[in-house]
Design a protein around this motif. Sequence first.
Motif, PDB file in Angstrom:
ATOM      1  N   HIS A  20      67.906  31.243  55.399  1.00 29.71           N
ATOM      2  CA  HIS A  20      67.271  32.222  56.280  1.00 29.71           C
ATOM      3  C   HIS A  20      67.819  33.613  55.997  1.00 29.71           C
ATOM      4  CE1 HIS A  20      65.450  29.032  58.607  1.00 29.71           C
ATOM      5  NE2 HIS A  20      66.614  28.426  58.568  1.00 29.71           N
TER       6      HIS A  20
ATOM      7  N   ASP B 157      64.485  38.003  63.080  1.00 27.56           N
ATOM      8  CA  ASP B 157      63.066  38.089  62.771  1.00 27.56           C
ATOM      9  C   ASP B 157      62.317  38.200  64.095  1.00 27.56           C
ATOM     10  OD1 ASP B 157      60.576  38.024  61.724  1.00 27.56           O
ATOM     11  OD2 ASP B 157      60.818  36.163  60.596  1.00 27.56           O
TER      12      ASP B 157
ATOM     13  N   HIS C 128      62.646  43.045  61.123  1.00 24.00           N
ATOM     14  CA  HIS C 128      63.613  42.046  60.703  1.00 24.00           C
ATOM     15  C   HIS C 128      64.892  42.723  60.254  1.00 24.00           C
ATOM     16  CE1 HIS C 128      61.453  43.125  57.010  1.00 24.00           C
ATOM     17  NE2 HIS C 128      62.654  43.089  56.489  1.00 24.00           N
TER      18      HIS C 128
ATOM     19  N   SER D 235      57.756  36.414  69.505  1.00 22.91           N
ATOM     20  CA  SER D 235      58.675  35.401  68.992  1.00 22.91           C
ATOM     21  C   SER D 235      59.911  36.090  68.451  1.00 22.91           C
ATOM     22  CB  SER D 235      57.995  34.545  67.923  1.00 22.91           C
ATOM     23  OG  SER D 235      58.176  35.117  66.650  1.00 22.91           O
TER      24      SER D 235
ATOM     25  N   GLN E 192      63.481  35.082  66.342  1.00 18.13           N
ATOM     26  CA  GLN E 192      64.384  34.141  65.695  1.00 18.13           C
ATOM     27  C   GLN E 192      65.616  34.884  65.238  1.00 18.13           C
ATOM     28  OE1 GLN E 192      62.464  31.691  62.700  1.00 18.13           O
ATOM     29  NE2 GLN E 192      61.887  30.388  64.420  1.00 18.13           N
TER      30      GLN E 192
ATOM     31  N   GLY F   2      67.446  32.285  61.974  1.00 17.52           N
ATOM     32  CA  GLY F   2      66.428  31.266  61.762  1.00 17.52           C
ATOM     33  C   GLY F   2      66.237  30.324  62.936  1.00 17.52           C
ATOM     34  N   LEU F   3      66.908  30.618  64.057  1.00 16.02           N
ATOM     35  CA  LEU F   3      66.805  29.745  65.240  1.00 16.02           C
ATOM     36  C   LEU F   3      66.021  30.464  66.339  1.00 16.02           C
ATOM     37  CD1 LEU F   3      70.593  28.753  65.377  1.00 16.02           C
ATOM     38  CD2 LEU F   3      68.745  27.427  64.331  1.00 16.02           C
ATOM     39  N   ASP F   4      65.304  29.689  67.131  1.00 14.32           N
ATOM     40  CA  ASP F   4      64.513  30.250  68.220  1.00 14.32           C
ATOM     41  C   ASP F   4      65.425  30.596  69.397  1.00 14.32           C
ATOM     42  OD1 ASP F   4      62.842  30.773  70.362  1.00 14.32           O
ATOM     43  OD2 ASP F   4      61.321  29.363  69.672  1.00 14.32           O
TER      44      ASP F   4
ATOM     45  N   GLU G 298      67.614  27.735  71.174  1.00 14.54           N
ATOM     46  CA  GLU G 298      68.976  27.582  70.648  1.00 14.54           C
ATOM     47  C   GLU G 298      69.832  28.798  70.954  1.00 14.54           C
ATOM     48  OE1 GLU G 298      69.146  25.116  67.115  1.00 14.54           O
ATOM     49  OE2 GLU G 298      67.029  25.587  66.859  1.00 14.54           O
TER      50      GLU G 298
ATOM     51  N   ILE H 298      73.053  30.653  68.964  1.00 14.69           N
ATOM     52  CA  ILE H 298      72.873  32.044  68.533  1.00 14.69           C
ATOM     53  C   ILE H 298      73.942  32.938  69.156  1.00 14.69           C
ATOM     54  CG2 ILE H 298      71.347  34.053  68.702  1.00 14.69           C
ATOM     55  CD1 ILE H 298      68.976  32.063  68.542  1.00 14.69           C
TER      56      ILE H 298
END
Lengths: 309, 263
Positions: free
Chosen positions: A7, A12, A32, A66, A68, A71-73, A77, A81
């Motif tokens: 990632h 992002d 990003h 959205s 992230q 790379g995690l939501d 998560e 994070i």
Amino acid sequence: MIMMERHPHIIDARDLRKVFGDFAAVDGISFHLLSGECLGILGPNGAGKTSTIRMIYGSSPMTSGSLQVFGLDIRREWRTIKSRIGVCHQENNLDPDLSVLKNLEVFAGYFSIPRGEATQRAEKLLRFIALDHRRNDTVTSLSGGMMRRLVLARALINEPRLLILDEPTTGLDPQSRHQVWEKLDQLRTDGLSILLTTHYMEEAAYLCDRLIIIDHGKILVQGKPKDLIREYAGRDVIEVLNPDSELLDFVKSSQFMHDSLDRRLIVYGQESDHIFEKMADHYCVENCIRRMATLEDVFLRLTGRDLRE
Amino acid sequence: MNRSIQWNISLRFMRVWHRNFIVYKKIWKINFLPPILEPLFYILAFGIGLGALVGHINYQGREISYVAFIAPALLSINMMYNAFFENTYASFVRMYYQKTFDAIMATPLSVSEVIVGEIVWGATKSLIATAIMLAVVSLFGLVQYPYGLLVLPLSFLAGMAFGAVGMLFTGITPSIDMFNLPIFLFITPMFLFSGTFFPLNDLPVWAQKIALAFPLTHLVTLTRGLCLGVVGVNLLFGLLYLILFSLIFIPIALRAMHRRLVR
């Protein structure tokens, strides 16, 4: 490390929105942050800078979009994070009930770092910010600059992969500010990804690889500081105090980017502009200043000169 | 919306508890003074002064001295005060003035864990102060053991109940000065009319019914029963009341604090 390779985007954000009642503080922004990059968010007061980063460090739920991180939501998560992020808040929120060293050790506890390890890291960080001689003092006895450095050290206690700074040098004297910059520069060189908000253009130009300028919750422009300056303010700037009408007419009839203020005319030119040179020779006697274009020119051109109060 | 962030509760709340414990330990000598001195002052003033006027009191068919009557009430009030004041003034200072919660919210802890940690800490303070006070009161032979030992777990439960109410007020108060309101409307009437300094039977019937709604009334009954060694099934009702009270007010307090902190 493997995850970071999979990632490359540390952050992002897509169409991120934060709405308070019927006021959209963040109104659909997408951006990003690449691994190892220092990204700056610039904007006047109330533009949505703090609202944006509060969503990223998980203190404020987003309204829609959205997001992230690593790379995690963030919605699912958040705990993972948050355990990998270091945050320097805008307000000084060191713990006044604890000593300098204890501030770091107790904070390490929130990340479930074992006690011995916490003390080791704390001592190392105190050396890094040159405060090891004050380890047993109360934080209230520290100067503003020292407190800021301690906040920075505290944000590094969990060895974060992403450092988030909300106006890291607001209210500091020039000496302290430069000291903080130096430390941040060092961290950036070591490969730490950094996201910061600021309204000091000098700070943004000095630290950031890439900038996002936002206003009213929307992104106005983004790019590298140098590119933004070239595109939105040219290379050289001539400021004319109390310009006469002849000059004003000349500038208006030419193709120059310019701003005409109450008592000042600001003309933005490129290096290759001969007319710009001519104007400088022809019209300017004593009331002209020629200087290099700066990020501040870009900022004021894009966000306007009205006061934000 | 990010409900998991808001409501997730793990044992991590103990980190917040630990932070408060470290601060408490720093000035433990000063923290230990009130629960040592307070019962001494009260026993002196009420026991020797007022007690001489009152003489003995008939409590559930037993003749007991006035001091023996009020000592359990002092313990109960102490439990209420420790938890309530910790989760109002002290929590408010940490939240509003010191921004301690903001800092913690940027770590892996959830808001609920911060608040639960605060309430459990308030209950712990109630337990510590009760342990000290119980020891002092025992020196005067005012506690029957082994039942008296059950006052300790009771003080923790009471701390959870009163701490939750305190935290609820912290969640909704506009400023620190406004805590005067719940103190005046909630704490002071309970302090006086919960069977603390005179038996509930001396009140008119309608007032007795109101007093039964107060958590302190049940706490005093429980503590008194345990201290006097008069333990029966009737005490279970009060215990149930305090447990239910906590189970109801902790979620309400959490909700109020979420409204305040999660924006």
